[in-house]
Write an enzyme that holds these catalytic residues in place. Structure first.
Site, PDB file in Angstrom:
ATOM      1  N   LYS A  63       2.988  81.225  18.544  1.00 38.35           N
ATOM      2  CA  LYS A  63       2.354  80.395  19.572  1.00 38.35           C
ATOM      3  C   LYS A  63       3.150  79.121  19.842  1.00 38.35           C
ATOM      4  O   LYS A  63       3.342  78.750  20.989  1.00 38.35           O
ATOM      5  CB  LYS A  63       0.917  80.037  19.170  1.00 38.35           C
ATOM      6  CG  LYS A  63      -0.013  81.218  19.066  1.00 38.35           C
ATOM      7  CD  LYS A  63      -1.438  80.818  18.731  1.00 38.35           C
ATOM      8  CE  LYS A  63      -1.602  80.041  17.460  1.00 38.35           C
ATOM      9  NZ  LYS A  63      -1.324  80.788  16.227  1.00 38.35           N
TER      10      LYS A  63
ATOM     11  N   ARG B 197       5.656  72.263   5.403  1.00 42.78           N
ATOM     12  CA  ARG B 197       4.190  72.378   5.434  1.00 42.78           C
ATOM     13  C   ARG B 197       3.717  73.143   4.193  1.00 42.78           C
ATOM     14  O   ARG B 197       4.072  74.302   4.011  1.00 42.78           O
ATOM     15  CB  ARG B 197       3.740  73.116   6.699  1.00 42.78           C
ATOM     16  CG  ARG B 197       3.885  72.304   7.959  1.00 42.78           C
ATOM     17  CD  ARG B 197       3.462  73.060   9.188  1.00 42.78           C
ATOM     18  NE  ARG B 197       2.142  73.658   9.053  1.00 42.78           N
ATOM     19  CZ  ARG B 197       1.562  74.377  10.008  1.00 42.78           C
ATOM     20  NH1 ARG B 197       2.181  74.588  11.153  1.00 42.78           N
ATOM     21  NH2 ARG B 197       0.362  74.887   9.815  1.00 42.78           N
TER      22      ARG B 197
ATOM     23  N   ARG C 186     -11.144  78.624  18.422  1.00 44.56           N
ATOM     24  CA  ARG C 186     -11.040  79.537  17.290  1.00 44.56           C
ATOM     25  C   ARG C 186     -12.328  80.310  17.031  1.00 44.56           C
ATOM     26  O   ARG C 186     -12.333  81.214  16.206  1.00 44.56           O
ATOM     27  CB  ARG C 186     -10.671  78.762  16.017  1.00 44.56           C
ATOM     28  CG  ARG C 186      -9.282  78.188  16.049  1.00 44.56           C
ATOM     29  CD  ARG C 186      -9.015  77.444  14.752  1.00 44.56           C
ATOM     30  NE  ARG C 186      -7.749  76.743  14.780  1.00 44.56           N
ATOM     31  CZ  ARG C 186      -6.675  77.129  14.123  1.00 44.56           C
ATOM     32  NH1 ARG C 186      -6.695  78.209  13.399  1.00 44.56           N
ATOM     33  NH2 ARG C 186      -5.573  76.427  14.195  1.00 44.56           N
TER      34      ARG C 186
ATOM     35  N   ARG D   7      -5.763  82.142   5.339  1.00 42.92           N
ATOM     36  CA  ARG D   7      -5.737  81.718   6.743  1.00 42.92           C
ATOM     37  C   ARG D   7      -5.767  82.924   7.682  1.00 42.92           C
ATOM     38  O   ARG D   7      -6.459  82.906   8.699  1.00 42.92           O
ATOM     39  CB  ARG D   7      -4.473  80.877   7.016  1.00 42.92           C
ATOM     40  CG  ARG D   7      -4.538  79.501   6.391  1.00 42.92           C
ATOM     41  CD  ARG D   7      -3.198  78.804   6.378  1.00 42.92           C
ATOM     42  NE  ARG D   7      -2.624  78.630   7.701  1.00 42.92           N
ATOM     43  CZ  ARG D   7      -1.323  78.476   7.912  1.00 42.92           C
ATOM     44  NH1 ARG D   7      -0.465  78.478   6.905  1.00 42.92           N
ATOM     45  NH2 ARG D   7      -0.871  78.308   9.130  1.00 42.92           N
TER      46      ARG D   7
ATOM     47  N   ARG E 295       8.835  80.234   7.369  1.00 41.89           N
ATOM     48  CA  ARG E 295       8.679  78.928   8.008  1.00 41.89           C
ATOM     49  C   ARG E 295       8.449  77.844   6.954  1.00 41.89           C
ATOM     50  O   ARG E 295       8.925  76.724   7.089  1.00 41.89           O
ATOM     51  CB  ARG E 295       7.515  78.968   9.010  1.00 41.89           C
ATOM     52  CG  ARG E 295       7.308  77.672   9.776  1.00 41.89           C
ATOM     53  CD  ARG E 295       6.314  77.815  10.887  1.00 41.89           C
ATOM     54  NE  ARG E 295       4.939  77.772  10.386  1.00 41.89           N
ATOM     55  CZ  ARG E 295       3.861  77.931  11.142  1.00 41.89           C
ATOM     56  NH1 ARG E 295       3.988  78.178  12.437  1.00 41.89           N
ATOM     57  NH2 ARG E 295       2.664  77.867  10.627  1.00 41.89           N
TER      58      ARG E 295
END
Length: 193
Positions: free
Chosen positions: A14, A134, A89, A146, A128
């Site tokens: 995204k 992160r 969401r 998640r 990532r």
């Protein structure tokens, strides 16, 4: 005005596609993740509350997110449109977003969903995590939580927009430019409708 929901699980691409869409269509990017991370970085009360929840893989309360989005809508009332990234969401959030937009005589134009299987998502997020810094992308257990949270609570949002005739699924695996081309074709089609 073009109001687009870019939809998909964590790691679907995204963020990458948002950048390309924003550049082409001059849209205002409304990424709840970015909004929340900036609050966390600022050390605000909202940010600290959000960080506690995010670190546990739990969604931030709707009223907090809707309030942040409304502030952005007010700040950019003359925009060409908005791209909603990571929001809504839940069906409840979708309904709240529709109500919020209606107050400004606007609505969602289309929801574009990037479809990626869970195994690929996990691999992308771990990769990532090596460069993003992160912590939520570096823990495989948290990543799986998640993805499961998305599957359980977020997927019904697609049905909500499908019932309105505003849902389009696009394969999120493949070359970035090819996926973007499919997105632009979709936007062209819905803009002419």
């Amino acid at each position: 005005m073009l109001n687009l929901v870019l939809f998909g699980p964590p790691g679907a691409g995204k963020g990458t596609q948002s950048e390309k869409i924003i550049a082409k269509y001059n849209l205002i990017h409304l990424s709840t993740g970015d909004l929340l991370r900036s609050e966390i970085q600022a050390g605000s009360e909202l940010g600290l509350r959000a960080k506690t929840l995010m670190d546990q893989g739990i969604l931030v309360p709707d009223e907090v997110v809707i309030g942040m989005i409304e502030n952005k809508l007010k700040d950019h009332h003359d925009a060409a449109g908005f791209i909603f990234d990571g929001f809504p969401r839940t069906v409840k959030q979708s309904e709240a977003l529709d109500e919020l937009l209606a107050r400004y005589d606007e609505s969602i134009t289309v929801m574009i969903a990037l479809v990626v299987d869970d195994q690929e998502l996990s691999a992308r997020l771990l990769n990532r995590g090596k460069t993003s810094g992160r912590p939520d992308d570096q823990n495989e257990e948290l990543i799986n939580k998640r993805i499961q949270e998305y599957n359980n609570k977020t997927r019904p949002v697609a049905d909500y927009y499908q019932q309105q005739g505003k849902f389009v699924a696009i394969d999120g695996i493949g070359e970035i430019d090819f996926i973007f081309e499919e997105i632009t074709k979709t936007i062209a089609r819905v803009s002419q409708a």
